[in-house]
Design an enzyme around this catalytic site. Structure first.
Site, PDB file in Angstrom:
ATOM      1  N   GLY A 248       3.358 -15.053  21.682  1.00  0.00           N
ATOM      2  CA  GLY A 248       2.093 -14.869  20.998  1.00  0.00           C
ATOM      3  C   GLY A 248       2.404 -14.565  19.551  1.00  0.00           C
ATOM      4  O   GLY A 248       3.441 -14.971  19.072  1.00  0.00           O
ATOM      5  N   SER A 249       1.530 -13.867  18.866  1.00  0.00           N
ATOM      6  CA  SER A 249       1.845 -13.430  17.518  1.00  0.00           C
ATOM      7  C   SER A 249       0.598 -12.972  16.788  1.00  0.00           C
ATOM      8  O   SER A 249      -0.517 -13.363  17.123  1.00  0.00           O
ATOM      9  CB  SER A 249       2.500 -14.529  16.666  1.00  0.00           C
ATOM     10  OG  SER A 249       3.720 -14.942  17.234  1.00  0.00           O
TER      11      SER A 249
END
Length: 814
Positions: A248-249
């Site tokens: 993710g981020s």
């Protein structure tokens, strides 16, 4: 004071003299040996590079050309990560079953496959078909550039040179027979695996397990299964839900209008696994006058993936674009391995692959490929795609023709502005499954979803979807097209570098907004005041509920932008604020619901009655953060996971989602929700059985152990919406969350102050090395535990004045 200054200058002068001497010893480019044309022999000889190591084992790699910088990068990566890298090369060569057994599993870094055998069948098939060699031979821009080929050649040579000249001490592979030299093709094959991670890499079990039914009348003759549209839509939605990915981020860029310096700011916070081959690794790569970039690379990748230079900084976030589509095939009634296109039969291509297996006979399987891609029989357990005597499904993954990811990384590293970032993305078109967020020293910002996606327009989906496609496309962006119709083929955009994909002109893009933020939701709310709309469904959705992480991030960064006068220090505070949006929304009401329970008791899932009264005050007093010292965070975390897993959103909130107020809705916990009492009872019983106090500080039970030392870890899970994401597996017997599976990884906070050097702070949460004996295997983990940062050394003065500077000339030995 003057003596210290003179001492520093003297040391810089001496170091500079050593550096000049070492650089002079680097052979010129024309003297370099070349790899064999087929790339199958270990890459050429005569290469060398200068590596300047600074604090935390961060290498600053200097070479005269791309091959030399690649050489230094391959050497330095091997020094830190040889076992993890070697394991990945076993994967892409299709030899895991030979060395580790067919039923064991991979570390999940290069595909989502469940068993080594399936992994080997796929990757050995890729090798034997010459897929990677064909992509290497394709002329740029569709294929890799000459510079990238030289970088990969150098990387292979550097890895091999390190392996030949050093003893492996990491117990993970010390003395292992599967340690071997690699080739340029091996390096490219790893890049191929990264490119198809979101497509073929997630469908390997369904690709390698696809077998035709018996001819009509046989025991396996079947008719098409009638899929439940609602179930299929939900399965596809979950399969492509970015919040469920290990990766993710977050990233945010602030414009000069919001900063103290009038220049841009960028905070990148990718969430990646803490173990295995999908870790980041830090370096600076310098070719004087050509390239000077610092940042993080995925292991085995020769270029900096996310980073900064003296003018621009960028990061990536996993995007919502659906990187594949399906074609439903109408089969020849007499031959289930032939399909019809406009009434004309076309034979599938048979790909027979044999895999050596430890302790047993080789295993041979056949895969079936079509003009659209491989036949696939499922996308996850919830979305079966049966191959019957009448129909089958082929998986189209345009990133299976994309070996340009490192070309994009190189181009980003050479950009001088956010306009240059946008141009680099448009020229190379190599990003398979991520967005880009960037800021520059002139105060510009950028969000763009320029990624390689199948060219699925809403018009095409409406005209050509099969019944299954009409169910799953609106829900997930997964198009299922009628493969029997030639007029349902994917078209081409004039600005696309390969057929069948969108050109960059169609990508959702936001330029020069006061802030641009993404936390793995679609492009819609990159800036809540300037929502992006009008893109095709395959890019992502619009006007739908956002994740708690997105909602919390937009609240925080929009407030920061409005306040203004921002600095890099503000980015650092944001990273470790550890605010839990779920707690702000629900903790007070959960405490009230707890207090209202008759007799202070609730019934657990097993029917037992549990006294939960002590939990009420803990929830009420909790500070709504997931700092390591927060009391009540662990109780709320365990409660909230249970409640949200068992209670539909419609029953959880009194104020439903509104597209007109997407950041603040849904809200107001329904204190009468059926699951609250049960979730409280189960959580209290669980913690008490484990001997964990209800108000225990989070860091006592969310931690990692490095070198025998327990390091408390702050941050929180996706369910809580915490920016500083930390995902850990619950193990009550081991004390709670005893290790981090994935989460914050290569963090960078970057800005400019008008000097010639960027102002940058970084943190690689798990350190440079996977070797537990390395001094760099836990040093930055300790910093992460203490919420401390590394001051990035970018300019020559900074590098040469490092108190831990070590200059090394590395070269091949003939």
């Amino acid at each position: 004071m003057h003596r210290r200054t003179r001492s520093t200058l003297r040391r810089v002068a001496l170091t500079g003299a050593l550096l000049l001497a070492a650089t002079a010893a680097v052979p010129p480019a024309h003297a370099q040996a070349r790899a064999a044309p087929d790339g199958r022999t270990p890459a050429g000889g005569g290469l060398s590079a200068v590596i300047r190591y600074t604090e935390n084992g961060i290498p600053h790699i200097l070479g005269r050309d791309y091959a030399q910088v690649g050489f230094g990068t391959g050497w330095a990566q091997a020094a830190d990560q040889v076992c993890v890298l070697a394991d990945g090369f076993v994967t892409v060569s299709g030899e895991r079953s030979r060395w580790f057994g067919q039923d064991a599993s991979t570390d999940g870094s290069l595909s989502s496959v469940t068993r080594n055998l399936s992994s080997d069948l796929y990757f050995r098939g890729v090798r034997e078909s010459g897929t990677v060699e064909g992509l290497l031979a394709a002329p740029a821009p569709a294929g890799p550039s000459k510079d990238l080929k030289e970088l990969m050649r150098g990387w292979a040579a550097g890895y091999n040179a390190w392996l030949a000249q050093n003893k492996v001490t990491d117990p993970a592979c010390k003395g292992a027979a599967w340690l071997r030299p690699v080739t340029t093709v091996d390096v490219a094959a790893r890049g191929f695996a990264i490119a198809v991670l979101g497509g073929q890499g997630r469908g390997i079990d369904g690709i390698t397990g696809a077998q035709p039914p018996a001819p009509a009348g046989g025991a396996r003759a079947t008719a098409p299964l009638e899929a439940d549209p609602a179930a299929a839509a939900q399965a596809a939605r979950e399969f492509f839900d970015t919040s469920r990915y290990d990766m993710g981020s977050n990233a945010v860029a602030f414009a000069g209008s919001t900063t103290a310096s009038g220049r841009g700011l960028l905070l990148g916070n990718p969430h990646y696994p803490w173990q295995g081959g999908r870790r980041f690794w830090q370096s600076q790569q310098t070719i004087p006058g050509e390239l000077n970039v610092s940042g993080g690379s995925l292991l085995g990748m020769p270029a900096v993936s996310i980073g900064f230079n003296e003018k621009v900084a960028w990061s990536h976030t996993v995007a919502t674009g659906t990187p594949v589509n399906l074609h439903e095939l109408a089969l020849d009634p007499a031959d289930p391995t032939a399909y019809l296109v406009d009434g004309v039969p076309q034979k599938m291509t048979r790909r027979t692959v044999t895999v050596p297996v430890a302790g047993g006979d080789p295993v041979t399987r056949t895969q079936w490929w079509t003009r659209y891609g491989p036949v696939v029989t499922n996308l996850g357990a919830g979305l079966p795609l049966p191959w019957t005597t009448r129909s089958a499904y082929a998986l189209n993954d345009p990133n299976a023709s994309n070996l340009r990811g490192s070309d994009t990384a190189l181009a980003l590293g050479k950009a001088r502005s956010v306009a240059g970032i946008q141009d680099a993305l448009a020229r190379t078109q190599g990003l398979p499954w991520v967005n880009t967020v960037a800021a520059d020293s002139a105060g510009g910002t950028l969000f763009t979803q320029t990624q390689v996606l199948p060219r699925i327009t809403d018009e095409l989906a409406a005209r050509c979807s099969t019944p299954l496609g009409r169910a799953v496309y609106p829900a997930s962006g997964l198009a299922v097209l009628d493969g029997a119709r030639g007029d349902c083929a994917l078209g081409s955009d004039a600005d696309a570098v390969q057929p069948g994909v969108f050109g960059p002109g169609k990508a959702p893009t936001l330029r020069d907004a006061p802030y641009a933020e993404n936390s793995n939701d679609s492009a819609w709310l990159a800036n809540a005041d300037r929502p992006l709309t009008g893109y095709e469904r395959v890019w992502g959705n619009v006007a739908t509920p956002r994740s708690l992480r997105t909602r919390g991030a937009v609240e925080d960064v929009s407030a920061m932008a409005a306040k203004g006068r921002l600095t890099v220090a503000d980015l650092q505070k944001l990273q470790f604020a550890n605010r839990a949006p779920a707690g702000d929304l629900a903790a007070a009401d959960a405490a009230r619901a707890c207090s209202a329970l008759p007799g202070g008791t609730a019934t657990a899932a097993d029917g037992s009655v549990v006294d939960v009264s002590a939990a009420c005050a803990v929830l009420a007093r909790w500070d709504r953060t997931t700092d390591a010292g927060s009391r009540g965070a662990l109780l709320f975390d365990r409660f909230w996971r249970r409640l949200t897993a068992s209670t539909p959103a419609a029953d959880l909130w009194l104020v439903p989602f509104s597209a007109a107020d997407p950041v603040r809705t849904p809200r107001t916990l329904n204190r009468e929700a059926q699951g609250i009492g049960r979730a409280l009872a189960d959580t209290v019983a669980e913690l008490r059985a484990a001997g964990i106090a209800l108000d225990a500080p989070l860091g006592e039970h969310q931690f990692v152990v490095r070198g025998g030392r327990k390091l408390p870890v702050g941050g929180g899970t996706e369910a809580l919406g915490v920016w500083n994401k930390v995902e850990a597996r619950w193990n009550a017997a081991a004390g709670g969350y005893p290790d981090v599976a994935n989460g914050s990884s290569h963090i960078q906070a970057v800005g400019w102050d008008g000097s010639s050097c960027p102002v940058a702070r970084t943190l690689l949460t798990y350190g440079q090395s996977s070797d537990p004996g390395s001094p760099y295997s836990a040093d930055q983990t300790r910093l992460f535990s203490e919420e401390r940062w590394v001051r990035a050394r970018f300019c020559e003065w900074d590098i040469l004045t490092s108190p831990q500077l070590k200059v090394v000339l590395v070269r091949e030995r003939r």
